[in-house]
Design an enzyme around this catalytic site. Structure first.
Site, PDB file in Angstrom:
ATOM      1  N   CYS A  86       0.823  -1.211   0.000  1.00 29.15           N
ATOM      2  CA  CYS A  86       0.000   0.000   0.000  1.00 29.15           C
ATOM      3  C   CYS A  86       0.860   1.265   0.000  1.00 29.15           C
ATOM      4  O   CYS A  86       2.039   1.255   0.347  1.00 29.15           O
ATOM      5  CB  CYS A  86      -0.920   0.003   1.222  1.00 29.15           C
ATOM      6  N   ASP A 108      -5.937  -2.608  11.797  1.00 28.63           N
ATOM      7  CA  ASP A 108      -4.744  -1.772  11.907  1.00 28.63           C
ATOM      8  C   ASP A 108      -4.651  -1.268  13.341  1.00 28.63           C
ATOM      9  O   ASP A 108      -5.625  -1.298  14.099  1.00 28.63           O
ATOM     10  CB  ASP A 108      -4.848  -0.589  10.937  1.00 28.63           C
TER      11      ASP A 108
END
Length: 211
Positions: free
Chosen positions: A9, A128
């Site tokens: 990412c 996360d």
């Protein structure tokens, strides 16, 4: 045996997209959140996706974006999967008629089972570490906070790198892993060797038998 999929990412350069693809990443993530150091414009994103071959998933990351911004991006960038990292609710996420995953910022006290149940249309829940700001924190969170009863595929993120991803896979058994800062030379600039090492570590971990 388990074979977690791999997403790299926060790509901002064509050479980083190429490095991720050549290393064997299954997906690449483009950040459309202006405060992020990994932010890319719609024009840049469209150029970057040209470097991605067929069958590599293009993921677009948004944080509390105006729906007009999301729709404009979708009209100009071939995004396959949306990733929402803010305070979006389920009705917001599904309005774009595109597969999506919803990020949860994990901290003690967050009921992840209840959180996931709030997004029945999501393809997966991305886990996360909690941070005051939005977007990735680059920090590992306490994996024991993940309940075994989650009724969604898990995408594990948060402080992963080539040194800890094997342990993470062994303990969490995620459907996929997501890395950004763990394969960077500096914010927004990826390191091709770190990407190769990360992918190799995931592939090696995926060869280990599950319990």
């Amino acid at each position: 045996m388990m074979k977690p999929r791999i997403k790299i990412c926060g790509l901002t350069r064509e050479e980083d997209v190429q490095a991720a693809v050549e290393a064997g990443a299954d997906a690449i993530g483009l950040v459309f959140y202006p405060p992020s150091p990994r932010y890319v414009s719609v024009q840049t994103a469209a150029e970057l996706t040209r470097a991605a071959p067929p069958f590599v998933t293009i993921v677009g990351l948004f944080v509390n974006a105006d729906p007009k911004q999301v729709n404009e991006t979708l009209a100009n960038v071939p995004i396959h999967l949306l990733q929402f990292h803010g305070d979006e609710d389920e009705s917001y996420c599904r309005q774009f008629a595109r597969p999506y995953m919803k990020a949860a910022r994990v901290k003690p006290g967050l009921d992840l089972v209840q959180y996931a149940a709030g997004f029945p249309s999501a393809q997966a829940i991305l886990l996360d570490a909690y941070a005051e700001g939005y977007g990735g924190s680059g920090q590992v969170f306490d994996w024991t906070l993940i309940p075994p009863a989650l009724d969604k595929p898990i995408i594990l993120s948060g402080g992963l790198d080539a040194g800890n991803v094997s342990e993470a896979i062994g303990r969490v058994r995620p459907a996929a892993v997501d890395v950004s800062s763990g394969v960077e030379a500096s914010k927004g600039i990826k390191d091709a060797e770190k990407i190769r090492a990360f992918v190799a570590a995931v592939r090696a971990a995926g060869l280990m038998p599950t319990d």
